[in-house]
Motif scaffolding. Structure first.
Motif, short mmCIF file in Angstrom:
data_model
loop_
_atom_site.label_atom_id
_atom_site.label_comp_id
_atom_site.label_asym_id
_atom_site.label_seq_id
_atom_site.Cartn_x
_atom_site.Cartn_y
_atom_site.Cartn_z
N VAL A 48 0.82 -1.29 -0.15
CA VAL A 48 0.14 -0.01 0.00
C VAL A 48 0.81 1.07 -0.12
O VAL A 48 1.80 1.23 0.99
CB VAL A 48 -1.07 0.15 1.13
CG1 VAL A 48 -1.67 1.50 1.36
CG2 VAL A 48 -1.94 -0.98 1.05
N ARG A 49 0.64 2.18 -0.82
CA ARG A 49 1.31 3.44 -1.06
C ARG A 49 0.62 4.46 -0.27
O ARG A 49 1.17 5.65 0.04
CB ARG A 49 1.81 4.11 -2.26
CG ARG A 49 2.59 2.62 -3.23
CD ARG A 49 2.77 2.90 -4.45
NE ARG A 49 3.47 2.04 -5.28
CZ ARG A 49 3.51 1.80 -6.69
NH1 ARG A 49 2.97 2.77 -7.34
NH2 ARG A 49 4.33 0.82 -6.96
N GLU A 50 -0.81 4.50 -0.34
CA GLU A 50 -1.48 5.79 0.07
C GLU A 50 -2.59 5.18 1.21
O GLU A 50 -3.20 4.24 1.15
CB GLU A 50 -2.34 6.07 -0.95
CG GLU A 50 -1.71 7.18 -2.00
CD GLU A 50 -2.52 7.49 -2.83
OE1 GLU A 50 -3.51 7.76 -2.76
OE2 GLU A 50 -1.96 8.14 -3.98
N VAL B 219 -0.40 1.28 10.14
CA VAL B 219 0.76 2.01 9.66
C VAL B 219 2.04 1.14 9.78
O VAL B 219 2.94 1.24 8.73
CB VAL B 219 1.03 3.29 10.31
CG1 VAL B 219 2.08 4.30 9.88
CG2 VAL B 219 -0.24 4.48 10.12
N PRO B 220 2.36 0.67 10.94
CA PRO B 220 3.57 -0.20 10.86
C PRO B 220 3.81 -1.40 9.75
O PRO B 220 5.01 -1.78 9.55
CB PRO B 220 3.55 -0.79 12.25
CG PRO B 220 2.71 0.11 13.12
CD PRO B 220 1.71 0.37 12.18
N SER C 160 5.84 0.33 2.36
CA SER C 160 6.15 1.29 1.06
C SER C 160 5.32 2.54 1.05
O SER C 160 5.21 3.06 -0.01
CB SER C 160 5.57 0.12 -0.16
OG SER C 160 6.29 -0.74 -0.20
N LEU C 161 4.71 2.97 2.26
CA LEU C 161 3.97 4.24 2.27
C LEU C 161 4.64 5.38 1.75
O LEU C 161 5.73 5.81 2.13
CB LEU C 161 3.56 4.34 3.57
CG LEU C 161 2.19 5.08 4.07
CD1 LEU C 161 1.22 4.29 3.31
CD2 LEU C 161 2.13 5.36 5.43
N ASN D 197 9.98 5.88 2.76
CA ASN D 197 9.56 6.35 1.41
C ASN D 197 8.33 7.45 1.31
O ASN D 197 7.97 7.89 0.46
CB ASN D 197 8.86 5.04 0.69
CG ASN D 197 9.81 4.05 0.42
OD1 ASN D 197 11.04 4.15 0.26
ND2 ASN D 197 9.72 2.65 1.02
N LEU D 198 8.30 7.81 2.43
CA LEU D 198 7.18 9.08 2.62
C LEU D 198 7.37 10.04 2.05
O LEU D 198 8.51 10.58 2.09
CB LEU D 198 6.87 9.22 4.25
CG LEU D 198 5.64 9.73 4.54
CD1 LEU D 198 4.49 8.74 4.20
CD2 LEU D 198 5.67 10.18 5.92
#
Length: 602
Positions: free
Chosen positions: A182-184, A197-198, A202-203, A238-239
């Motif tokens: 998941v990116r978003e 969140v943890p 790839s967020l 990657n945020l």
């Protein structure tokens, strides 16, 4: 459409997908020489069907005839399914929808579908091609969420709620594998927790909404310390975008600090947007100071919003690096005009990339020295001129909640300078800022127009009956505000709010019980200025609050006649308190607002 194309033998409420198709109505219409809906081209029919709820397309329209059956399943209609606020979407309809087009759906929004049971939400797992799903406001336990996400291997965007009882240890390995891609993520927290969140290694985009109450229903006091010691903590390598919005309450501030503490350990190199919206004050901690210092050293931001207490008296802005900024928010900060020019605009630096600027409540932002300025003092037009020249492509500007008074002189009025921002689509101004000049003791009070509602025991005016003349009758388009709106014909969102106005029920701000009287200059803004808004043919959202100079409300009729795209209207404290005589004009206005969806009036 159903009456025109459905044969009498068919029952549209049935969920039997094997019912026969018919084209008899079309044939009968052709024999009679009349036009029929099915005679339109596929492009027109697809446009019409795009306005039909997805559940009706699958359950009803699809069964009318072969042509509509094929069009109802067109990829342009089933690629993205919106069930949000579709209160006719019953559990049976949703299950049928997933059964028929589940494999084709790539984007699904079930936000706020609180009436659907958890077992119905589980059917989302059948939509294996989902790339984006919004389940905010749905009944989801940890186990149910795990079951759904385990099947969605293509998922890249997720929105969920984290409610009391959530346990990340119940998420399966398949669910964690999905979350790792998941990116978003949009996560609304109703309990102190890191949520999922943890698991999202790839967020790139994280939106956090903190809605945690200080106490449980049983009265127990909550604490963010419940999160301390959890083995899994967020990963932000990657945020690119971090956004947090907090509801009032100390517990929300305590929890967001734990999120930021992780972020301060290693600031993401690719961070481009850092936005925190906090009601009231929010004291800095050691972790937040380290985070801001690290950001100043290592990243170049495109968007920035910080709590006012972090910026007031700080030299942070001097050290921040900005790449091609598109969004700045300094709401309610003690930012003087000198600091605005030197630290933000960098002495007139070209900021053509900036699209949105929020200076709401920055009472000193247009004056050179914040320590010496009083509320009734005039602004420094050279500061505003530099701002307009540097940020010439602004689309959204908020200057509300402050006294921005213009001095006498040709071309020095705030409205004349803002008229140069031809790309503006959203504008929020204090009422006193659009007044032409300060009220003087030797000036006679404004006389009501000839069509004013009679006072005393005169003939009563029937509500709903036209009492006001044409759109601009009796109004002279000569004020600075008229000139401003004439030069901004594509404005879609306008707010004209008294500088001392405060909402009685603020959503994300501390309640203010003591309301202040309107600014004296606001008395000069009346029906004529309101009528000027009628020039905005593309206006969709309008807010008018604390305008004591309103008499008959004839300007409202001008808006109703000319602003045919208006969808949202909010009115508060118009005219003098206890002397509301504009209701007939408001009734006339509403008759012409054919597209109005949201009306708020007090």
């Amino acid at each position: 459409m159903e009456d025109a194309a459905l044969s009498p033998e068919q029952d549209m409420t049935s969920t039997d997908t094997t019912a026969p198709y018919t084209s008899a109505p079309a044939a009968q219409a052709e024999e009679a020489g009349g036009a029929h809906l099915l005679g339109f081209s596929d492009e027109i029919l697809l446009h019409i069907l795009s306005h039909v709820p997805s559940t009706d397309l699958v359950v009803n329209v699809r069964r009318v005839c072969r042509k509509l059956a094929a069009l109802s399943l067109d990829k342009s209609l089933v690629h993205s399914v919106l069930l949000q606020k579709d209160y006719q979407a019953s559990e049976d309809k949703v299950k049928q929808l997933v059964k028929v087009i589940g494999r084709e759906i790539q984007q699904l929004s079930m936000a706020g579908c609180y009436w659907l049971s958890g077992s119905t939400i589980e059917h989302v797992a059948r939509c294996r091609g989902l790339v984006k799903v919004n389940l905010s406001g749905c009944h989801l336990t940890s186990l149910r969420l795990s079951k759904v996400l385990s099947a969605l291997q293509q998922l890249r965007s997720l929105a969920i709620d984290v409610s009391p009882g959530f346990d990340a240890s119940q998420l399966s390995s398949e669910c964690r594998a999905t979350l790792s891609r998941v990116r978003e993520l949009k996560q609304t927290l109703f309990t102190p927790s890191y949520g999922v969140v943890p698991c999202c290694a790839s967020l790139q985009k994280l939106l956090l909404y903190f809605e945690i109450l200080d106490r449980t229903r049983e009265g127990a006091v909550l604490s963010g310390q419940l999160m301390v010691g959890q083995s899994n903590v967020p990963h932000y390598q990657n945020l690119r975008i971090f956004y947090a919005r907090l509801a009032p309450g100390y517990i929300n501030q305590e929890v967001v600090r734990l999120y930021l503490a992780v972020l301060s350990d290693r600031t993401p190199e690719n961070l481009h947007a850092f936005l925190i919206s906090v009601p009231g004050s929010f004291a800095e901690s050691g972790a937040t100071k380290n985070l801001l210092e690290s950001m100043a050293r290592n990243v170049a931001l495109d968007a920035l919003q910080l709590p006012k207490s972090w910026l007031n008296g700080s030299s942070l802005l001097q050290h921040m690096k900005f790449n091609n900024p598109f969004y700045f928010s300094f709401s309610r900060c003690t930012l003087s005009g000198g600091h605005l020019i030197q630290r933000v605009i960098n002495g007139g630096k070209d900021l053509r990339s900036l699209a949105s600027l929020n200076l709401s409540g920055c009472v000193h932002c247009l004056s050179p020295d914040s320590l010496l300025r009083k509320a009734e003092d005039d602004i420094d037009s050279s500061i505003l001129e530099t701002l307009v020249a540097s940020c010439c492509n602004l689309r959204h500007l908020n200057l509300s909640a402050a006294h921005h008074h213009s001095a006498e002189g040709l071309g020095r009025h705030l409205c004349h300078l803002l008229a140069r921002l031809r790309h503006l689509r959203s504008l929020s101004l204090p009422v006193c800022a659009v007044a032409d000049s300060a009220p003087r003791a030797d000036r006679a009070p404004a006389q009501p127009a000839m069509h004013a509602v009679p006072r005393g025991f005169g003939k009563k005016v029937r509500i709903g009956v036209q009492t006001c003349p044409g759109p601009f009758a009796g109004h002279q388009p000569s004020s600075a505000f008229w000139s401003l709106l004439k030069n901004l014909p594509f404005l879609e969102h306008l707010e004209l709010i008294g500088s001392n106005f405060s909402s009685a029920m603020p959503r994300n701000e501390p309640a203010i019980r003591n309301s202040l009287p309107p600014c004296s200059r606001a008395q000069n803004v009346g029906d004529s200025e309101v009528a000027a808004i009628g020039q905005l043919a593309f206006l969709r959202h309008l807010t008018l609050a604390q305008l004591p100079g309103i008499l008959t409300g004839s300007g409202l009729v001008s808006i109703g006649l000319q602003c045919q795209q208006l969808q949202s209207l909010s009115l508060a404290n118009l005219g003098m308190m206890g002397n509301v005589i504009y209701m007939p004009a408001l009734s006339d206005m509403l008759k012409h607002c054919r597209r109005l969806k949201d009306l708020r009036h007090r």
